[in-house]
Design an enzyme around this catalytic site. Structure first.
Site, short mmCIF file in Angstrom:
data_model
loop_
_atom_site.label_atom_id
_atom_site.label_comp_id
_atom_site.label_asym_id
_atom_site.label_seq_id
_atom_site.Cartn_x
_atom_site.Cartn_y
_atom_site.Cartn_z
N LYS A 191 26.76 47.65 30.83
CA LYS A 191 25.86 46.09 30.67
C LYS A 191 26.36 46.16 31.90
CE LYS A 191 24.14 42.12 29.61
NZ LYS A 191 24.41 41.32 30.21
N GLU B 263 40.32 43.43 31.63
CA GLU B 263 41.04 42.19 32.79
C GLU B 263 39.97 41.03 32.54
OE1 GLU B 263 40.60 41.79 37.48
OE2 GLU B 263 40.11 43.70 35.77
N CYS C 158 39.95 36.97 40.89
CA CYS C 158 40.96 37.00 39.16
C CYS C 158 42.13 36.36 39.93
CB CYS C 158 40.39 37.46 37.84
SG CYS C 158 40.70 39.22 39.09
N GLU D 117 41.36 28.67 35.15
CA GLU D 117 40.76 29.30 36.04
C GLU D 117 39.84 28.79 36.44
OE1 GLU D 117 40.37 34.02 36.54
OE2 GLU D 117 39.48 33.39 34.77
#
Length: 494
Positions: free
Chosen positions: A189, A265, A299, A398
């Site tokens: 997906k 992750e 990231c 973040e």
């Protein structure tokens, strides 16, 4: 490949999904728009898959795992993935144009998103071919007499892969190819903002490899509940996901009822500790560049720079100079190193976090807004904020934009405490003239990966994973391959 496809410029990708070996639109033909973030214009459409489409894809993957020899025929898997690597190589310029169209990634920095994942297909084919799936663990004394034990590694089953938009082709490959080589079947997906990096992958598998129907499926959709259906379906044995920690929590919850194996992750808020003996002119320009080169949409980016107070102003000036001279602009132009954010929503999130930092007392050194010479496209200025409170929102959340925050520290212990003051633990960096001192600091950082003096921790042969709320499990290395395998211990007569 046509002449038009080898030229530069916006290129629409494959609209169709791949379900049970057939490239197809969703029932009714519904599509959704894909925008080019550098122009804010619609570049084309992708099929808007439904929960029913996802159910069919999962059913096909389940059937292929149970009824075909895919899980048992290692040589055939090696053959198919070798075909895949060759096919991706043939299609790489088309894939590059689609990547730039979807993401806005500058053409100058597409190597890590095109050439690297293609090379990884070959790596995983070779790794899987040479992996020892049966290990003799020796003879053991038991109350019933000696028993020989053997360890058998076997595929998990159906793997659902949910991937993000920042490095879409790379992560589509990283989350599916080792799973396939290990003998699993897969349902991919792709992210809503970058569906073509998934659907093109599906087209290549269907048209240019011998991978059997149902072994690899791709379902694109603009609806969040389609990905949620993949996470919750009891026919799926494992979910692999890269993305935000918030979404990771939801995936864990969705899979809890069936106790799914989950590889995550998740987010990062990595710190770069620059020690007082470091070569600032070597460490800090690279730190500033890394904050901008993918528009900050990484990231593992060390977005928090920790500077010793004794050299604080010196460090600020070096970072400022680099960020003010960083080439931002049209991703199709050679020499451009920073393109736009992926969407207006993402740009507004970045700008909002910058404002929150200023409201919390941070000092704006450079940037902070939209480049005045780039009124079209989702561009954000390279931004440097100093005097950032380590407990403030911008130091904790973040950002996923070209923003660096700088916080001063007094001692090594102080620096480690600030670096560890976050829910995340994905990556980190230490710079020092004394490698032993840097190594000691690295060992104290609560993070899965640390770079010392620019020597990157990241590579296909080394395990990569996060601690705390940055994830579960590993990618890459032997540890990463084993994530897609179950371990079975068999006791038998000596």
């Amino acid at each position: 490949m046509t002449t038009a496809e080898t030229e530069t410029g916006v290129l629409a990708g494959e609209q169709r999904m791949l379900i049970d070996g057939e490239l197809q639109l969703t029932s009714g033909g519904a599509t959704f728009d894909v925008l080019h973030p550098a122009s804010e214009q619609v570049a084309g459409q992708a099929s808007d898959g439904t929960i029913e489409d996802m159910a069919r894809a999962i059913g096909a993957a389940r059937r292929a795992f149970v009824t075909t020899d895919w899980s048992r025929d290692l040589d055939f898997r090696y053959h198919c993935l070798t075909q895949l690597a060759q096919a991706l190589e043939r299609n790489k310029e088309r894939l590059r144009r689609i990547l730039i169209t979807e993401v806005g990634c500058p053409v100058a920095v597409t190597g890590s998103q095109i050439e690297s994942p293609i090379a990884e297909v070959t790596h995983w084919a070779e790794h899987g071919k040479n992996f020892d799936y049966l290990i003799d663990n020796g003879v053991h004394d038991t109350p019933l007499g000696p028993a020989r034990r053997k360890i058998h590694y076997e595929p998990v089953g159906v793997v659902g892969a949910i991937t993000p938009w920042n490095v879409p082709l790379y992560l589509n490959i990283a989350e599916t190819v080792p799973a396939l080589m290990a003998g699993n079947t897969v349902v991919l997906k792709p992210a809503q903002l970058t569906p073509w990096s998934g659907s093109e992958y599906g087209r290549i598998v269907a048209d240019e490899t011998d991978i059997p129907a149902g072994v690899f499926n791709v379902v694109t959709s603009n609806a969040n509940d389609v990905g949620a259906a993949l996470s919750a379906d009891p026919r799926v044995d494992m979910i692999t996901f890269t993305g935000s920690t918030a979404t990771g929590r939801a995936i864990l919850a969705a899979g809890a009822a069936t106790v799914k194996k989950t590889l995550l992750e998740l987010g990062g808020k990595s710190a770069h500790i620059v020690l007082d003996d470091a070569d600032f002119n070597a460490a800090l320009p690279m730190a500033a560049m890394m904050a901008c080169v993918m528009s900050g949409q990484s990231c593992i980016l060390p977005s928090r720079i920790l500077l010793p107070r004794s050299r604080y102003d010196e460090g600020i000036e070096i970072l400022k100079t680099t960020m003010e001279n960083f080439p931002v602009g049209d991703p199709w132009t050679p020499g451009t190193m920073q393109g736009p954010q992926i969407s207006e929503t993402q740009r507004q999130k970045v700008l909002g976090l910058i404002r929150s930092g200023l409201d919390a007392g941070a000092r704006l050194i450079t940037g902070g807004g939209i480049p005045p010479d780039l009124p079209v496209g989702y561009y954000t200025q390279p931004t440097l904020l100093a005097d950032v409170d380590p407990d403030s929102l911008i130091a904790q959340e973040e950002i996923f934009g070209p923003v660096l925050t700088v916080t001063g520290y007094d001692t090594d212990d102080d620096a480690v405490a600030i670096a560890n003051n976050t829910i995340y633990g994905l990556s980190g960096e230490v710079s020092s003239a004394d490698v032993d001192r840097a190594f000691a600091i690295a060992c104290r950082m609560r993070t899965g990966n640390v770079t010392i003096n620019g020597k990157s921790h990241f590579g296909i042969g080394s395990p990569f994973g996060g601690t705390k709320q940055s994830g579960l499990g590993y990618r890459n290395g032997d540890e990463g391959y084993k994530e897609y395998l179950e371990t079975k211990t068999i006791g038998m007569p000596e």
